[in-house]
Design a protein around this motif. Structure first.
Motif, mmCIF file in Angstrom:
data_model
loop_
_atom_site.group_PDB
_atom_site.id
_atom_site.type_symbol
_atom_site.label_atom_id
_atom_site.label_comp_id
_atom_site.label_asym_id
_atom_site.label_seq_id
_atom_site.Cartn_x
_atom_site.Cartn_y
_atom_site.Cartn_z
ATOM 1 N N UNK A 515 -54.064 2.740 15.166
ATOM 2 C CA UNK A 515 -54.427 3.747 14.173
ATOM 3 C C UNK A 515 -54.930 3.089 12.885
ATOM 4 N N UNK A 516 -54.246 2.038 12.441
ATOM 5 C CA UNK A 516 -54.665 1.335 11.230
ATOM 6 C C UNK A 516 -56.069 0.753 11.391
ATOM 7 N N UNK A 517 -56.385 0.268 12.583
ATOM 8 C CA UNK A 517 -57.716 -0.298 12.801
ATOM 9 C C UNK A 517 -58.796 0.768 12.659
ATOM 10 N N UNK A 518 -58.525 1.958 13.170
ATOM 11 C CA UNK A 518 -59.504 3.049 13.053
ATOM 12 C C UNK A 518 -59.707 3.437 11.588
ATOM 13 N N UNK A 519 -58.606 3.485 10.827
ATOM 14 C CA UNK A 519 -58.717 3.801 9.404
ATOM 15 C C UNK A 519 -59.574 2.762 8.687
ATOM 16 N N UNK A 520 -59.380 1.489 9.010
ATOM 17 C CA UNK A 520 -60.180 0.441 8.376
ATOM 18 C C UNK A 520 -61.659 0.576 8.729
ATOM 19 N N UNK A 521 -61.931 0.948 9.970
ATOM 20 C CA UNK A 521 -63.323 1.150 10.369
ATOM 21 C C UNK A 521 -63.943 2.314 9.594
ATOM 22 N N UNK A 522 -63.164 3.351 9.384
ATOM 23 C CA UNK A 522 -63.660 4.488 8.600
ATOM 24 C C UNK A 522 -63.958 4.071 7.164
ATOM 25 N N UNK A 523 -63.030 3.314 6.558
ATOM 26 C CA UNK A 523 -63.232 2.882 5.175
ATOM 27 C C UNK A 523 -64.424 1.950 5.060
ATOM 28 N N UNK A 524 -64.597 1.089 6.048
ATOM 29 C CA UNK A 524 -65.742 0.178 6.015
ATOM 30 C C UNK A 524 -67.041 0.967 6.079
ATOM 31 N N UNK A 525 -67.033 2.008 6.889
ATOM 32 C CA UNK A 525 -68.230 2.841 6.972
ATOM 33 C C UNK A 525 -68.517 3.575 5.676
ATOM 34 N N UNK A 526 -67.472 4.026 5.024
ATOM 35 C CA UNK A 526 -67.655 4.720 3.744
ATOM 36 C C UNK A 526 -68.212 3.787 2.681
ATOM 37 N N UNK A 527 -67.736 2.554 2.669
ATOM 38 C CA UNK A 527 -68.243 1.583 1.703
ATOM 39 C C UNK A 527 -69.717 1.304 1.939
ATOM 40 N N UNK A 528 -70.120 1.278 3.175
ATOM 41 C CA UNK A 528 -71.520 1.010 3.503
ATOM 42 C C UNK A 528 -72.405 2.239 3.361
ATOM 43 N N UNK A 529 -71.805 3.362 2.971
ATOM 44 C CA UNK A 529 -72.604 4.564 2.755
ATOM 45 C C UNK A 529 -72.861 5.364 4.001
ATOM 46 N N UNK A 530 -72.126 5.086 5.083
ATOM 47 C CA UNK A 530 -72.337 5.837 6.318
ATOM 48 C C UNK A 530 -71.005 6.344 6.844
ATOM 49 N N UNK A 531 -70.183 6.751 5.931
ATOM 50 C CA UNK A 531 -68.831 7.154 6.286
ATOM 51 C C UNK A 531 -68.779 8.307 7.259
ATOM 52 N N UNK A 532 -69.618 9.321 7.065
ATOM 53 C CA UNK A 532 -69.544 10.521 7.907
ATOM 54 C C UNK A 532 -69.842 10.199 9.352
ATOM 55 N N UNK A 533 -70.874 9.347 9.591
ATOM 56 C CA UNK A 533 -71.223 9.003 10.956
ATOM 57 C C UNK A 533 -70.142 8.155 11.624
ATOM 58 N N UNK A 534 -69.589 7.215 10.832
ATOM 59 C CA UNK A 534 -68.575 6.337 11.401
ATOM 60 C C UNK A 534 -67.335 7.122 11.797
ATOM 61 N N UNK A 535 -66.908 8.050 10.899
ATOM 62 C CA UNK A 535 -65.734 8.862 11.205
ATOM 63 C C UNK A 535 -65.962 9.653 12.473
ATOM 64 N N UNK A 536 -67.161 10.225 12.602
ATOM 65 C CA UNK A 536 -67.462 11.024 13.778
ATOM 66 C C UNK A 536 -67.449 10.170 15.038
ATOM 67 N N UNK A 537 -68.039 8.970 14.934
ATOM 68 C CA UNK A 537 -68.112 8.110 16.105
ATOM 69 C C UNK A 537 -66.748 7.605 16.523
ATOM 70 N N UNK A 538 -65.923 7.273 15.538
ATOM 71 C CA UNK A 538 -64.638 6.660 15.847
ATOM 72 C C UNK A 538 -63.648 7.672 16.395
ATOM 73 N N UNK A 539 -63.500 8.804 15.699
ATOM 74 C CA UNK A 539 -62.442 9.740 16.070
ATOM 75 C C UNK A 539 -62.898 10.798 17.053
#
Length: 558
Positions: A515-539
């Motif tokens: 779970x922590x790894x998925x959260x980190x992937x989401x945060x990394x995507x948000x920092x790169x400006x593509x948070x919405x897509x990353x969240x959708x892809x991951x979860x």
């Protein structure tokens, strides 16, 4: 007929003849071989259908269909149903075998290349073995057999002479069943086998009793590649040591040490081509005598050592003797298993055992499993980490049921191991987690942000933890690519009174790290400006199975 290949211009490309021209029969065989790679049931059904399609398909389809057999059941069941009967899992003939029956048998027997007489196969009755022992044509029964794994009742052992062929290259014999009156004939059959199958290059013999010596047979084969003979004579050992073809040797040493004269002859270039050596011994004296004058360069070395009468105090010199015999730069995989012959669990492996092993700088895999205590501390583990920079897999387990292993090794040493072994992908070790075992997640990034991105699997053995969240956060930070975490596994701990508590805690750690790894992937995507897509892809909008779990499993911090 030939098939020629042209490009779009109608010109034959300038390719080698072997590529440009392929016969129809070769093309058909290649297609059938692709079918032969399918799942077992689909493979058999398709090959049978192809065999019934047309005459040109029959031969190659049947060749593949009959190439490998698990037992004699398929051959027997292709005979007329009036000949045999099936009683539960035993096949038996219910009348005499006629010439017409043998004619049907001969339609298929020459197609068999590999026969595996496994435990799961249909059992064959006495009348069938009697018939196979006296066929109306010259033996062998399967004339093109190249691989034979013989696991059959003791009464059927003499029939092995009807199956070994001049073409046989792989022969595995297991005389597991009680032999009683067949003991006397066993040795004579073993002695004549090399004459019946002189081309054997892979040989294995297993027996539950002391009867049956394959030493004379081994000395008749001059191009062995792989050998697992059980206990053998010094003369046979010397013969094997001089074979330039020998790549794998599985050896069981006598409790009596090798004779001094034999030791002198076991010198370079003995076992010059050996790639894998697997040694089992019931005496450290025998192990020392074997390695004392030896100079070998295997890539894989397995040792199974049985300790008796407090011999564990002499283990460090034995390990040192072994390490001196092996070329330091060659060894890549080392496994040492130490158990107690008298059933005790008081073996204690000191840090001195590990010292000689530091010389193997190219080691990729190291496994140590001890029926007792492993005295591994932070200093020793760090020393091993620095000595093995190419390490990929590490397993150090101690204690009967894994309960008394090195509690002195801390999470700090674990991180040091990861820092010095960047290729490490799998680890099995018991740790003291007290430094990270907190009820909260520290705001400080552990170890200045160090993260090991190769480790994918961890078995933390008998490690005891209290706070699931703190441990999971720590592990997730330093090993963010971990896919599997195990602790207090069922096989080694199910009889312990604390099994339910600690196994549940480690299952919760496993889920939290994911779970922590998925959260980190989401945060990394948000920092790169593509948070919405990353969240959708991951979860994917749903809770994944690996991260799901009851609240009870996450609330085990106390």
């Amino acid at each position: 007929m030939k098939v020629e290949y042209f490009n779009d211009s109608g010109i034959t490309p300038s390719l080698p003849a072997s590529v440009r021209i392929m016969s129809i029969s070769e093309l058909r065989w290649n297609i059938f071989q692709l079918v032969n790679m399918w799942e077992s049931t689909a493979r058999k059904q398709t090959l049978l259908a192809l065999a019934l399609t047309c005459q040109s398909f029959t031969g190659p389809a049947l060749d593949l269909l009959w190439r490998e057999l698990d037992g004699l059941g398929p051959l027997i069941r292709c005979l007329p149903s009036s000949l045999w009967k099936l009683n539960k899992r035993e096949l038996e003939f219910q009348r005499a075998v006629t010439f017409d029956d043998w004619s049907i048998f001969c339609k298929y027997n020459h197609r068999v290349r590999s026969l595996h007489m496994r435990w799961s196969s249909y059992q064959v009755g006495t009348r069938i073995w009697d018939a196979f022992g006296y066929p109306p044509f010259s033996i062998p029964l399967l004339p093109n057999l190249t691989t034979l794994e013989w696991y059959a009742p003791s009464g059927a052992f003499p029939c092995i002479r009807s199956f070994v062929t001049q073409k046989l290259t792989t022969l595995n014999i297991d005389t597991y069943y009680p032999r009683s009156k067949y003991d006397s004939s066993l040795q004579s059959i073993l002695s004549c086998i090399p004459m019946l199958c002189p081309s054997v290059s892979h040989f294995e013999f297993q027996s539950k009793s002391e009867s049956g010596d394959v030493s004379p047979a081994l000395q008749c084969w001059s191009h062995l590649i792989s050998v697992k003979p059980g206990k053998i004579s010094d003369a046979a050992l010397l013969h094997l040591s001089n074979l330039p073809s020998l790549r794998e040797l599985y050896l069981k040493l006598h409790s009596t040490p090798i004779a001094a004269d034999t030791q002198k002859l076991l010198q370079y270039p003995a076992f010059s081509a050996l790639h894998k050596l697997d040694v089992a011994c019931e005496s450290l004296a025998a192990l020392n005598a074997f390695f004392e004058t030896l100079s070998i360069a295997p890539e894989i070395l397995f040792l199974a050592i049985s300790i008796i009468n407090g011999e564990d105090s002499a283990l460090p010199p034995s390990i040192s003797c072994m390490s001196n015999a092996c070329t330091y730069s060659a060894l890549k995989h080392l496994r040492i298993i130490v158990d107690s012959m008298d059933g005790g669990s008081d073996i204690s492996i000191s840090a001195a055992v590990f010292q000689p092993l530091c010389a193997f700088r190219n080691l990729r895999k190291f496994e140590l499993e001890v029926e007792g205590d492993v005295q591994l501390d932070d200093t020793t583990l760090l020393q091993l980490a620095k000595a093995w920079p190419l390490l990929e897999e590490l397993v150090i387990r101690g204690g009967y049921e894994g309960l008394s292993s090195s509690q002195g090794t801390t999470s700090d040493a674990f991180v040091s191991l990861l820092q010095h072994c960047p290729r490490l992908t799998s680890i099995g070790i018991t740790l003291d987690w007290s430094a990270a075992d907190r009820c909260h997640i520290s705001p400080q990034i552990p170890y200045q942000g160090f993260a090991h991105r190769a480790l994918s699997r961890a078995d933390f053995g008998s490690s005891r933890i209290r706070h699931v969240t703190g441990v999971a956060a720590f592990i997730s930070a330093i090993a963010p690519k971990l896919e599997g975490i195990v602790g207090w596994d069922y096989d080694n701990h199910h009889n312990h009174e604390d099994y339910i508590i600690y196994s549940a805690k480690w299952r919760a750690v496993h889920r939290l790290v994911k779970a922590f790894r998925i959260v980190r992937e989401q945060e990394r995507g948000m920092v790169l400006g593509a948070g919405e897509n990353v969240v959708s892809d991951v979860s994917g909008g749903e809770e994944c199975e690996e991260c799901s779990g009851s609240e009870d499993e996450y609330s085990l911090d106390f």
